[in-house]
Design a protein around this motif. Structure first.
Motif, PDB file in Angstrom:
ATOM      1  N   LEU A 550       0.964  -0.884  -0.203  1.00  0.00           N
ATOM      2  CA  LEU A 550      -0.358   0.360  -0.192  1.00  0.00           C
ATOM      3  C   LEU A 550       1.265   0.723  -0.326  1.00  0.00           C
ATOM      4  O   LEU A 550       1.942   1.349   1.046  1.00  0.00           O
ATOM      5  N   VAL A 551       1.024   2.053  -1.395  1.00  0.00           N
ATOM      6  CA  VAL A 551       1.427   3.367  -1.054  1.00  0.00           C
ATOM      7  C   VAL A 551       0.768   4.490  -1.311  1.00  0.00           C
ATOM      8  O   VAL A 551       1.188   5.582  -1.100  1.00  0.00           O
ATOM      9  N   VAL A 597      -2.691  -2.567  -8.141  1.00  0.00           N
ATOM     10  CA  VAL A 597      -3.678  -1.300  -8.906  1.00  0.00           C
ATOM     11  C   VAL A 597      -4.852  -1.413  -7.948  1.00  0.00           C
ATOM     12  O   VAL A 597      -5.109  -0.253  -7.438  1.00  0.00           O
ATOM     13  N   SER A 598      -5.329  -3.223  -7.383  1.00  0.00           N
ATOM     14  CA  SER A 598      -6.671  -2.610  -7.056  1.00  0.00           C
ATOM     15  C   SER A 598      -6.503  -2.583  -5.446  1.00  0.00           C
ATOM     16  O   SER A 598      -7.777  -1.402  -5.730  1.00  0.00           O
ATOM     17  N   LEU A 599      -5.673  -2.690  -4.922  1.00  0.00           N
ATOM     18  CA  LEU A 599      -5.541  -2.497  -3.361  1.00  0.00           C
ATOM     19  C   LEU A 599      -5.421  -1.075  -3.369  1.00  0.00           C
ATOM     20  O   LEU A 599      -6.120   0.030  -2.802  1.00  0.00           O
ATOM     21  N   ALA A 613     -15.504  -1.250  -2.762  1.00  0.00           N
ATOM     22  CA  ALA A 613     -15.565  -1.844  -2.174  1.00  0.00           C
ATOM     23  C   ALA A 613     -14.435  -3.031  -3.043  1.00  0.00           C
ATOM     24  O   ALA A 613     -14.468  -2.975  -4.120  1.00  0.00           O
ATOM     25  N   LEU A 614     -13.095  -3.637  -2.155  1.00  0.00           N
ATOM     26  CA  LEU A 614     -12.425  -4.781  -2.521  1.00  0.00           C
ATOM     27  C   LEU A 614     -12.618  -6.425  -3.274  1.00  0.00           C
ATOM     28  O   LEU A 614     -13.559  -6.386  -1.722  1.00  0.00           O
ATOM     29  N   ILE A 615     -13.241  -6.147  -4.370  1.00  0.00           N
ATOM     30  CA  ILE A 615     -13.336  -8.104  -5.341  1.00  0.00           C
ATOM     31  C   ILE A 615     -12.153  -9.472  -4.683  1.00  0.00           C
ATOM     32  O   ILE A 615     -11.949  -8.468  -6.324  1.00  0.00           O
ATOM     33  N   ILE A 628      -3.823  -6.749   1.476  1.00  0.00           N
ATOM     34  CA  ILE A 628      -4.497  -6.414   2.772  1.00  0.00           C
ATOM     35  C   ILE A 628      -3.515  -5.758   4.115  1.00  0.00           C
ATOM     36  O   ILE A 628      -3.771  -5.502   5.278  1.00  0.00           O
ATOM     37  N   GLY A 629      -2.734  -6.864   4.334  1.00  0.00           N
ATOM     38  CA  GLY A 629      -2.295  -7.215   5.087  1.00  0.00           C
ATOM     39  C   GLY A 629      -2.880  -8.699   6.943  1.00  0.00           C
ATOM     40  O   GLY A 629      -2.232  -8.435   7.954  1.00  0.00           O
TER      41      GLY A 629
END
Length: 793
Positions: A550-551, A597-599, A613-615, A628-629
């Motif tokens: 995550l940047v 890229v999605s995150l 929402a990330l699926i 996500i960790g």
């Protein structure tokens, strides 16, 4: 579709900055290495290549025109191409380049003896600068080449050590004859070289003279200076400048000497012929003088008788002298005819200058001798069976036949003149019969003596003329500029060597760069995409070297974070006014950054006050939970995901989880990996899932499997607003662009757009594209303060 290569598109201007970066700046280190290696190679080449010195000399080939200063008719016809001059410059060039001529030069200069000095890496020729010279040598018949190594003896300047190969060394004395199995040799100390260094061993090699002569005959270059002159320029290149000068100067000397010898052959032949005649005539004259002396001793001759004898001899004097010359000419004609008809003397010269008082015979004799001399000169460079020699043989044979006919005609003319003089002498002799016997006999004896004496003086005069002719014979060439050793070598050329090194040092890396670009089938720039498909480019994402998944955060001002913000703006422009958008993120192969890229795209949208929402729809190789960790946390083990919902083990509300990264960012994990992902996605629950998510969220980011490997992404097309196809710079193959074009052209994915990921990771170029339109090189790099702190790119 556009041209596959933007640089070959004639309708498109060449991007010089892109070319500069593509082939030069990316490989700057390779150019430095190439120039360094090429320069080192040039230095080694110049250091250890044997230098070559060029020596020149000019000479004037004398012709009848430049000898007399007059322009003859033959010269005029020759210049018009209607006749050939008596001295053909091209023929003289061939004579100068003949092996026999150069062989004489080699023997005079002893070029078959090569003096060298052994260095640390190579040997160098010393020529006359060798500390030891050979004054005499005689090799054994079986020896074609031999080499000696010589070393000085400390504190003894009169002796030296001589060895050959692995043989036992021996001591020798300068000036003494050294007798060995290979021949006899005499060595002397070179007085011009005071110090004999012990660092480099002196080497003396004996090579076949024929080979040396052939080498120099081939290397000597000759050319005429101007089309209308007979001036020749002689050029020779050699590692020793003084040696080259000596060769050219000696070559001209030998050429002139041979030319003088050729000119004197006729006079020498005449001289020898006269000497033969004088031997016989001397004996006859001595006999006549003895007979006269004896007669006077036996008889007492009164003064009045001597007066009568003198008066009578005066009457015979002119007739006898003329008759003697005619008889001599008849003898010469007989000898010449015998000479010409003999097969043994077919190619010998005829005596001249005094032959017969016959203009035709004299001109034919002169022409015959000229042909014989020309034939001998041609034989220095040609063989007996050469067409030119055979044609000259035929001309000589024909001229010999004409000469025999002319001699026979001249003999008849001389015979008639001699008969007339003989008749007159007969009349005078009839008057002598009335004189007393003593007086008559004295007149006859004195008369015969006078005839032989006059003839003897005539022959002496002719012999002296022949000797003078040989003494004053002029050389065939005049040296205009003698050869002088040149102190500056012409090879190797220092400037040319370094210029070629620079060209190679730049050219080879450039070739490697171009070849690498031609062989590289990965996507390197937005131009590659634009040339392969009409699909728009939604944005570019730079490569992050932080190592974090995550940047993007509220306070992040890095270049990569700004690129995601630009991507967020582009998505709003691509589909403005929609309440809820579903974006499918896919790629052609695994490892191109879909989950990353999605995150970060989801985080960027969440920061913009959008519920996101990330699926995790990659049911085969899920990574979203890891990014996500939560992969290794206790919570992740109890999380319900897409698989649980599709198989009926969970409701929609059970599979929506907060990410803990932002209050607006949620995610739906993939769940356990099912055995039949495609069949699960075809169920009606999938439609229900997306409908419920659309109701709850502004943006839905679907992390799907690679569309180039499986069909899962195509099965989700009915549920999405648009698709984002990831192309990773330096990783994605150009073949994937054909897939993008097919998906876009045939509308297999709704509202397909391209994202270029990993910009700058592998030395790519041409990045910074946004909105699918313009571009800007190096967007954001080094601009933000936190980039300097965190080292991000």
């Amino acid at each position: 579709m556009n041209s596959p290569d933007p640089f070959l598109d004639a309708d498109k201007p060449v991007d010089l900055r892109l070319l500069l970066y593509k082939y030069l700046l990316r490989f700057w280190w390779l150019y430095l290495i190439g120039i360094a290696l090429a320069s080192a190679g040039a230095w080694l080449y110049l250091r250890y290549t044997t230098p070559q010195y060029q020596v020149k000399s000019t000479m004037l080939i004398k012709t009848p025109e430049n000898n007399t200063g007059d322009v003859s008719q033959e010269f005029i016809l020759g210049e018009l191409g209607l006749a050939q001059g008596s001295s053909n410059v091209e023929n003289e060039i061939q004579i100068l380049k003949s092996r026999s001529m150069m062989l004489e030069v080699v023997r005079r200069l002893n070029l078959q003896i090569i003096y060298e000095s052994e260095g640390r890496i190579k040997r160098g020729e010393q020529y006359l600068n060798s500390p030891v010279l050979v004054t005499h040598f005689q090799l054994s018949d079986s020896m074609r080449g031999i080499r000696f190594e010589l070393d000085p003896i400390e504190y003894d300047t009169n002796r030296f050590v001589l060895r050959r190969g692995e043989n036992q060394p021996m001591e020798a004395v300068f000036g003494d004859t050294v007798r060995m199995a290979w021949g006899d040799f005499v060595f002397r100390r070179n007085p011009d070289v005071i110090k004999w260094s012990t660092e480099g061993q002196s080497i003396i090699r004996f090579v076949p003279a024929e080979g040396v002569a052939q080498s120099y005959a081939t290397r000597v270059q000759m050319k005429k200076i101007g089309d209308w002159s007979s001036v020749l320029e002689l050029t020779l290149k050699d590692p020793v400048a003084q040696k080259a000068a000596d060769v050219l100067n000696t070559l001209v000397e030998v050429y002139n000497e041979v030319a003088i010898q050729d000119k004197n052959r006729v006079a020498a032949s005449t001289y020898d012929f006269i000497n033969e005649r004088l031997k016989f005539l001397t004996a006859e004259l001595s006999e006549s003088e003895g007979e006269l002396e004896s007669f006077k001793t036996r008889n007492t001759i009164p003064g009045d008788i001597m007066m009568n004898v003198t008066s009578a001899l005066d009457e015979f004097k002119s007739n006898d002298a003329e008759l003697a010359r005619l008889q001599l000419q008849q003898d010469i004609i007989d000898n010449l005819e015998t000479f010409l008809t003999s097969p043994v003397s077919s190619f010998d010269l005829l005596p001249a200058n005094f032959v017969v008082e016959n203009a035709d015979l004299n001109s034919q004799t002169e022409r015959y001798n000229e042909l014989q001399l020309e034939r001998r000169r041609r034989l220095r460079t040609l063989n007996e069976d050469h067409p030119t020699i055979m044609e000259m043989n035929e001309r000589i044979s024909a001229l010999r036949t004409v000469l025999v006919s002319t001699l026979r005609s001249a003999r008849g003319t001389l015979g008639r003149k001699a008969n007339t003089l003989s008749q007159k002498n007969t009349q005078l002799q009839s008057r002598l019969r009335t004189m007393p016997g003593v007086e008559r006999e004295l007149i006859e004896i004195t008369r015969q003596k006078n005839i032989k004496e006059n003839l003897y003086l005539y022959l002496l005069q002719k012999r002296e003329e022949s000797a003078i002719s040989m003494a004053v014979a002029a050389p065939n060439a005049r040296v205009l500029d003698a050869a002088q050793p040149n102190k500056s070598p012409i090879e190797p050329k220092r400037q040319l060597a370094y210029a070629l090194a620079l060209v190679l040092g730049l050219g080879l890396p450039l070739g490697i760069a171009v070849l690498a670009d031609l062989l590289n089938d990965t996507v390197q720039s937005a131009e590659d995409i634009k040339n392969a498909t009409a699909a728009p480019i939604a944005g570019t994402i730079g490569h992050s070297r932080s190592g974090k998944n995550l940047v993007v955060s509220r306070s992040s001002r890095s270049a990569v974070a700004e690129m995601f913000r630009l991507l967020r703006a582009n998505l709003q422009f691509l589909h403005p006014g929609q309440d809820s958008q579903v974006w499918l993120v896919t790629s052609g192969a695994s490892g191109e950054g879909k989950s990353f890229v999605s995150l970060n795209l989801g985080m960027t949208l969440a920061i913009g006050s959008k519920r996101v929402a990330l699926i995790g729809m990659d049911l085969r190789k899920p990574k979203l939970t890891q990014y996500i960790g939560m992969e290794n946390s206790d919570i992740s083990r109890h999380l319900r995901g897409v698989t649980h919902y599709l198989i009926g083990e969970a409701a929609v509300s059970d599979i929506i989880h907060p990410t803990g990264l932002h209050e607006n960012l949620f995610f739906v994990p993939s769940g356990p990996i099912p055995p039949n992902p495609a069949e699960l996605l075809l169920q009606d629950q999938t439609t229900t899932l997306f409908a419920e998510l659309r109701r709850q969220f502004d943006y839905i980011i679907v992390d799907s499997p690679p569309i180039g490997l499986v069909s899962d992404a195509l099965l989700l097309n009915a549920h999405i607003t648009g698709a984002l196809f990831l192309v990773r710079q330096g990783v994605s193959r150009k073949g994937a662009l054909q897939l993008i074009d097919d998906l876009y052209t045939n509308r297999k994915l709704t509202n397909l757009a391209v994202i270029i990921n990993g910009i700058g990771a592998k030395g790519g170029y041409g990045y910074g594209y946004g909105y699918g339109y313009g571009y800007g090189y190096g967007y954001g790099y080094g601009y933000y303060e936190d980039d300097k702190k965190k080292g991000k790119k």
